[in-house]
Design a protein around this motif. Structure first.
Motif, PDB file in Angstrom:
ATOM      1  N   SER A   1       4.843  14.523 -12.394  1.00  0.00           N
ATOM      2  CA  SER A   1       6.277  14.728 -12.198  1.00  0.00           C
ATOM      3  C   SER A   1       6.659  14.796 -10.722  1.00  0.00           C
ATOM      4  O   SER A   1       7.834  14.887 -10.384  1.00  0.00           O
ATOM      5  N   SER A   2       5.670  14.777  -9.851  1.00  0.00           N
ATOM      6  CA  SER A   2       5.937  14.809  -8.412  1.00  0.00           C
ATOM      7  C   SER A   2       5.686  13.441  -7.796  1.00  0.00           C
ATOM      8  O   SER A   2       4.914  12.636  -8.321  1.00  0.00           O
ATOM      9  N   MET A   3       6.318  13.186  -6.675  1.00  0.00           N
ATOM     10  CA  MET A   3       6.149  11.917  -5.977  1.00  0.00           C
ATOM     11  C   MET A   3       4.773  11.800  -5.335  1.00  0.00           C
ATOM     12  O   MET A   3       4.316  10.694  -5.029  1.00  0.00           O
ATOM     13  N   VAL A   4       4.121  12.943  -5.142  1.00  0.00           N
ATOM     14  CA  VAL A   4       2.804  12.933  -4.500  1.00  0.00           C
ATOM     15  C   VAL A   4       1.828  12.055  -5.271  1.00  0.00           C
ATOM     16  O   VAL A   4       1.045  11.303  -4.684  1.00  0.00           O
ATOM     17  N   ALA A   5       1.882  12.135  -6.606  1.00  0.00           N
ATOM     18  CA  ALA A   5       0.972  11.359  -7.443  1.00  0.00           C
ATOM     19  C   ALA A   5       1.162   9.869  -7.211  1.00  0.00           C
ATOM     20  O   ALA A   5       0.196   9.125  -6.999  1.00  0.00           O
ATOM     21  N   TYR A   6       2.393   9.429  -7.247  1.00  0.00           N
ATOM     22  CA  TYR A   6       2.678   8.001  -7.132  1.00  0.00           C
ATOM     23  C   TYR A   6       2.424   7.491  -5.720  1.00  0.00           C
ATOM     24  O   TYR A   6       1.963   6.359  -5.529  1.00  0.00           O
ATOM     25  N   ILE A   7       2.705   8.319  -4.723  1.00  0.00           N
ATOM     26  CA  ILE A   7       2.438   7.924  -3.342  1.00  0.00           C
ATOM     27  C   ILE A   7       0.933   7.825  -3.110  1.00  0.00           C
ATOM     28  O   ILE A   7       0.438   6.856  -2.517  1.00  0.00           O
ATOM     29  N   THR A   8       0.195   8.821  -3.594  1.00  0.00           N
ATOM     30  CA  THR A   8      -1.255   8.841  -3.408  1.00  0.00           C
ATOM     31  C   THR A   8      -1.918   7.642  -4.075  1.00  0.00           C
ATOM     32  O   THR A   8      -2.718   6.926  -3.448  1.00  0.00           O
ATOM     33  N   ILE A   9      -1.598   7.416  -5.341  1.00  0.00           N
ATOM     34  CA  ILE A   9      -2.188   6.294  -6.069  1.00  0.00           C
ATOM     35  C   ILE A   9      -1.697   4.968  -5.492  1.00  0.00           C
ATOM     36  O   ILE A   9      -2.458   3.995  -5.375  1.00  0.00           O
ATOM     37  N   GLY A  10      -0.409   4.916  -5.108  1.00  0.00           N
ATOM     38  CA  GLY A  10       0.151   3.701  -4.529  1.00  0.00           C
ATOM     39  C   GLY A  10      -0.536   3.323  -3.224  1.00  0.00           C
ATOM     40  O   GLY A  10      -0.833   2.146  -2.986  1.00  0.00           O
ATOM     41  N   VAL A  11      -0.793   4.313  -2.367  1.00  0.00           N
ATOM     42  CA  VAL A  11      -1.488   4.052  -1.100  1.00  0.00           C
ATOM     43  C   VAL A  11      -2.905   3.553  -1.364  1.00  0.00           C
ATOM     44  O   VAL A  11      -3.389   2.619  -0.703  1.00  0.00           O
ATOM     45  N   PHE A  12      -3.580   4.163  -2.347  1.00  0.00           N
ATOM     46  CA  PHE A  12      -4.938   3.730  -2.708  1.00  0.00           C
ATOM     47  C   PHE A  12      -4.944   2.265  -3.136  1.00  0.00           C
ATOM     48  O   PHE A  12      -5.783   1.470  -2.679  1.00  0.00           O
ATOM     49  N   LEU A  13      -4.018   1.883  -4.005  1.00  0.00           N
ATOM     50  CA  LEU A  13      -3.957   0.506  -4.490  1.00  0.00           C
ATOM     51  C   LEU A  13      -3.563  -0.458  -3.377  1.00  0.00           C
ATOM     52  O   LEU A  13      -4.087  -1.581  -3.294  1.00  0.00           O
ATOM     53  N   LEU A  14      -2.647  -0.028  -2.507  1.00  0.00           N
ATOM     54  CA  LEU A  14      -2.220  -0.879  -1.399  1.00  0.00           C
ATOM     55  C   LEU A  14      -3.365  -1.146  -0.434  1.00  0.00           C
ATOM     56  O   LEU A  14      -3.627  -2.303  -0.060  1.00  0.00           O
ATOM     57  N   VAL A  15      -4.057  -0.091  -0.043  1.00  0.00           N
ATOM     58  CA  VAL A  15      -5.159  -0.241   0.912  1.00  0.00           C
ATOM     59  C   VAL A  15      -6.291  -1.061   0.316  1.00  0.00           C
ATOM     60  O   VAL A  15      -6.839  -1.960   0.967  1.00  0.00           O
ATOM     61  N   SER A  16      -6.650  -0.770  -0.938  1.00  0.00           N
ATOM     62  CA  SER A  16      -7.743  -1.530  -1.572  1.00  0.00           C
ATOM     63  C   SER A  16      -7.357  -2.997  -1.729  1.00  0.00           C
ATOM     64  O   SER A  16      -8.195  -3.894  -1.547  1.00  0.00           O
ATOM     65  N   GLY A  17      -6.083  -3.270  -2.040  1.00  0.00           N
ATOM     66  CA  GLY A  17      -5.616  -4.649  -2.164  1.00  0.00           C
ATOM     67  C   GLY A  17      -5.652  -5.380  -0.834  1.00  0.00           C
ATOM     68  O   GLY A  17      -6.076  -6.544  -0.761  1.00  0.00           O
ATOM     69  N   LEU A  18      -5.211  -4.715   0.232  1.00  0.00           N
ATOM     70  CA  LEU A  18      -5.237  -5.330   1.563  1.00  0.00           C
ATOM     71  C   LEU A  18      -6.668  -5.629   2.007  1.00  0.00           C
ATOM     72  O   LEU A  18      -6.945  -6.700   2.552  1.00  0.00           O
ATOM     73  N   LEU A  19      -7.568  -4.675   1.757  1.00  0.00           N
ATOM     74  CA  LEU A  19      -8.960  -4.871   2.144  1.00  0.00           C
ATOM     75  C   LEU A  19      -9.602  -6.009   1.359  1.00  0.00           C
ATOM     76  O   LEU A  19     -10.407  -6.777   1.899  1.00  0.00           O
TER      77      LEU A  19
END
Length: 241
Positions: free
Chosen positions: A14-32
């Motif tokens: 229910s917090s934005m922290v979850a989506y930001i955390t998972i989103g950053v993980f997916l973004l970084v792994s995708g870029l790499l």
């Protein structure tokens, strides 16, 4: 236990922290995986995801502590943990519920990465020219790695009321247990026990499973590792039940 599990899971979602955390993980792994020249599978020229599975453990060292840092630290800071232990539930059930909720969030972060496998599968020449067995083994290895890091994160959160401190402790312990033993084993004066030290580290067992070899010794290692840190968590909480 289920009530605590559900509260823990949905309070995070229910917090934005979850989506930001998972989103950053997916973004970084995708870029790499696709764009950075040193790690891009497109530049590598082979239909495999070994580079991805070698990078994710280091991303996990930040993703999982970010997920688990609030587990006990927030409860202690807000004074709700004392209220929680008065409920008809044991400390082990509280720890288990928080551990499983965090592990589910790790799975939520991993599931979208299956698109990488599908993409490489389609890009292979001929189509499907990828070692699916090794990929399955690597995903199993990542899940087991997640269980180990999650237990470390839960333990770190139980040590303090400050989430940032819990995060820092967890990152440090994850790094040490994953790479520390390998580094120490390479010290000249300890070369005679190099094999023993390497076997104590997570990386050795993760790499073994990632090769597609499901050895019961590796499974026992991860299970024992997680149970040990959950036991440390119980001691850190001072729970007697």
């Amino acid at each position: 236990m289920y009530a605590v599990f559900k509260r823990e899971l949905f309070s995070f979602l229910s917090s934005m922290v979850a989506y930001i955390t998972i989103g950053v993980f997916l973004l970084v792994s995708g870029l790499l995986l696709w764009f950075f020249p040193d790690t891009s599978v497109l530049d590598y020229g082979y239909a495999e995801l070994s580079g991805f599975f070698n990078l994710v453990p280091y991303l996990f060292m930040f993703l999982i502590p970010a997920i688990t840092m609030r587990s006990f630290a927030e409860e202690k800071r807000e004074g709700t943990y004392e209220l929680l232990v008065t409920k008809p539930i044991t400390v082990w059930q509280i720890i288990g519920a928080k551990y499983l909720a965090s592990l589910v969030l790790v799975l939520f972060a991993l599931i979208p990465t299956l698109i990488y496998y599908y993409s490489v599968y389609q890009l292979g020449f001929p189509t499907g020219n990828i070692d699916s067995g090794a990929v399955i083994g690597s995903y199993i290895g990542l899940f087991l790695l997640g269980t180990a890091f999650t237990s470390i994160g839960i333990f770190s959160s139980a040590l303090t009321k400050n989430q940032v401190i819990a995060f820092a402790i967890s990152v440090f312990l994850c790094f040490v247990t994953f790479s520390g033993f390998d580094s120490v084993s390479k010290i000249i004066s300890l070369q005679n026990i190099e094999t023993t030290l390497t076997a104590l580290g997570i990386n050795e067992h993760y790499q073994s499973i990632s090769r597609g070899v499901l050895d019961t010794r590796d499974l026992i290692y991860f299970i024992t590792f997680s149970i040990l840190f959950l036991l440390f968590t119980k001691l850190a909480t001072g729970g007697k039940k």
